[in-house]
Motif scaffolding. Structure first.
Motif: not given
Length: 479
Positions: A14-19, A47-49
């Protein structure tokens, strides 16, 4: 490492650790997949940062400040309160770090491998990952792209993050602008307009051509404009932005209005005019992956791209750039990879805006339903008639329910006012199960609560709301 050297084998990358990415990772792990999550920056993504969480901390701050200023009516002495930007920044960083640590702990508990680096496709089944001092190749069975989006840059305008801001920097301001000009009419624009107005800034909202109704049901649009007028938020419609330049302590914003060039002087400028998908560094041109006309990755209802073993979720796909969409798509992609018969249906995607007061909407607007040929029943209940809002003093707004007169099926629910975001979940579930009005009036609603406003709005479809004066004879709907 020389390209072509032995690759590390992985089941799902999986590329990308957002939601979208981390929800996909955990759901896939729950379903027995061995998951590798690659994130080039920080877990939680934009989203988080930089996005959802920082902006909602700001809107929460504005709400709290507004509540404090009105607390004297309930017997509180508020003579010595003041804003402290440094403490707010410390609090914001603490919350973000706590949430980030929580995501990392959940990934670890689900045995999700986390790799820090910049990932790109080398072929249909190989990904290269660049790190500070190394380069690795991973061969995969399936992949999910969840790389998110970037705010649209305006030609000729330099975003410095101090005076000229985008959606990634507006929430990190350490000062309250004297005069904040906002170009845009999307969620971020409306939230920041009301938040900074509540905190004491002068606000001018400039709306792009064709964006005069904010995209809500007409009743919400009218109420929103009334609230803007009450809050002394200036609105300039049909503006075409030309450019902006910083001069000493002010920003000169140049725009056209009805063909005439004008200049607005302000202390800060916030541009909120959409996002671009983060695909330029992915190398997907090597794969021949199908894109939409707007440049987003094309996916089916299972979030599968034109390459059957590669999926895409979140802002990188077409549709609203919302975390709720990314989360739903991330879980769907993971379940599809695990062999489940699943799909992501965004038909009843709730739209929520953390304004003051908040707005929440799901389903058809009155105008959309009429265009579809429905004969409508409309039930609208003012929050001023709800007992609990009288206790809190937050009486602005209403709940509006739209149903099909023939079948009595609920078609749309639109709320502006205190409790809107919490109430809309009931509306979303009602639309998903094709509820009729009796399905919403039969359950018991807690008393006293703002939830009772939703009940009475549904009852008002047939003129039966108790806390609304009876309709005049010519206004009565068919029972």
């Amino acid at each position: 490492m020389v390209v072509g050297e032995m690759a590390h084998e992985r089941e799902l990358v999986i590329i990308g650790g957002g939601p979208g990415g981390y929800h996909a990772a955990i759901r896939a792990a729950q379903l027995g997949k061995m998951v590798t999550l690659i994130e080039k920056d920080q877990l939680g993504g934009i989203c988080l940062n930089k996005g959802c969480i920082p902006s909602k901390l700001l809107t929460s701050r504005a709400k709290k400040w507004r509540d404090l200023l009105s607390a004297d009516e309930m017997g509180f002495d508020i003579s010595s309160i003041s804003l402290n930007a440094e403490k707010h920044t410390s609090y914001k960083n603490k919350i973000i770090n706590q949430l980030k640590q929580g995501i990392e702990a959940l990934c670890k508990a689900n045995k999700v491998e986390i790799i820090k680096g910049n990932a790109f496709f080398m072929s249909e089944n190989r990904i290269g990952v660049e790190q500070a001092d190394s380069f690795e190749i991973y061969q995969f069975e399936n992949a999910i792209i969840a790389t998110g989006s970037t705010p649209v840059n305006w030609p000729g305008i330099s975003f410095d993050g101090k005076k000229i801001l985008d959606s990634w920097t507006i929430s990190s301001l350490k000062e309250i602008p004297q005069h904040l000009a906002i170009y845009g009419s999307d969620t971020n624009a409306l939230e920041m307009a009301m938040a900074f107005r509540a905190l004491g800034a002068e606000i001018t909202l400039l709306l792009e051509p064709g964006k005069n109704d904010f995209g809500f049901d007409s009743s919400i649009n009218r109420e929103l404009k009334r609230i803007f007028k009450k809050e002394k938020i200036s609105i300039i419609k049909e503006c075409e932005l030309i450019g902006a330049s910083e001069e000493s302590k002010t920003i000169s914003l140049e725009y056209t209005l009805n063909g005439t060039e004008k200049v607005l002087s302000c202390s800060h400028l916030f541009l909120s005019t959409g996002v671009n998908p983060n695909i330029s560094e992915l190398g997907i041109e090597r794969l021949g992956m199908e894109l939409t006309e707007e440049g987003f990755i094309s996916v089916d209802r299972q979030c599968r791209t034109s390459l059957m073993h590669i999926f895409a979720v979140g802002d990188i796909t077409a549709g609203p750039p919302l975390a709720v969409k990314a989360i739903s798509q991330g879980k769907t992609a993971a379940e599809a990879i695990a062999g489940l018969n699943t799909e992501s249906d965004l038909r009843y995607l709730p739209k929520v805006i953390h304004t003051l007061p908040p707005i929440a909407s799901v389903g058809m607007t009155e105008e959309e339903a009429e265009k579809e040929g429905y004969v409508l029943q409309i039930g609208q209940f003012p929050l001023a008639a709800n007992g609990y809002t009288s206790l809190s003093g937050k009486r602005d707004g209403f709940v509006k329910v739209i149903s099909d007169q023939k079948t009595e099926v609920i078609l749309g629910i639109h709320i502006i006012g205190e409790g809107a975001i919490e109430m809309i979940s009931a509306g979303t579930i009602s639309l998903e199960i094709a509820a009729r009005d009796e399905d919403m009036t039969f359950p018991l609603y807690p008393h006293p609560s703002i939830n009772e406003a939703l009940l009475e709005a549904v009852e008002q479809l047939k003129g039966r709301a108790v806390h609304v004066a009876p309709l005049r004879k010519q206004e009565k709907v068919k029972l």
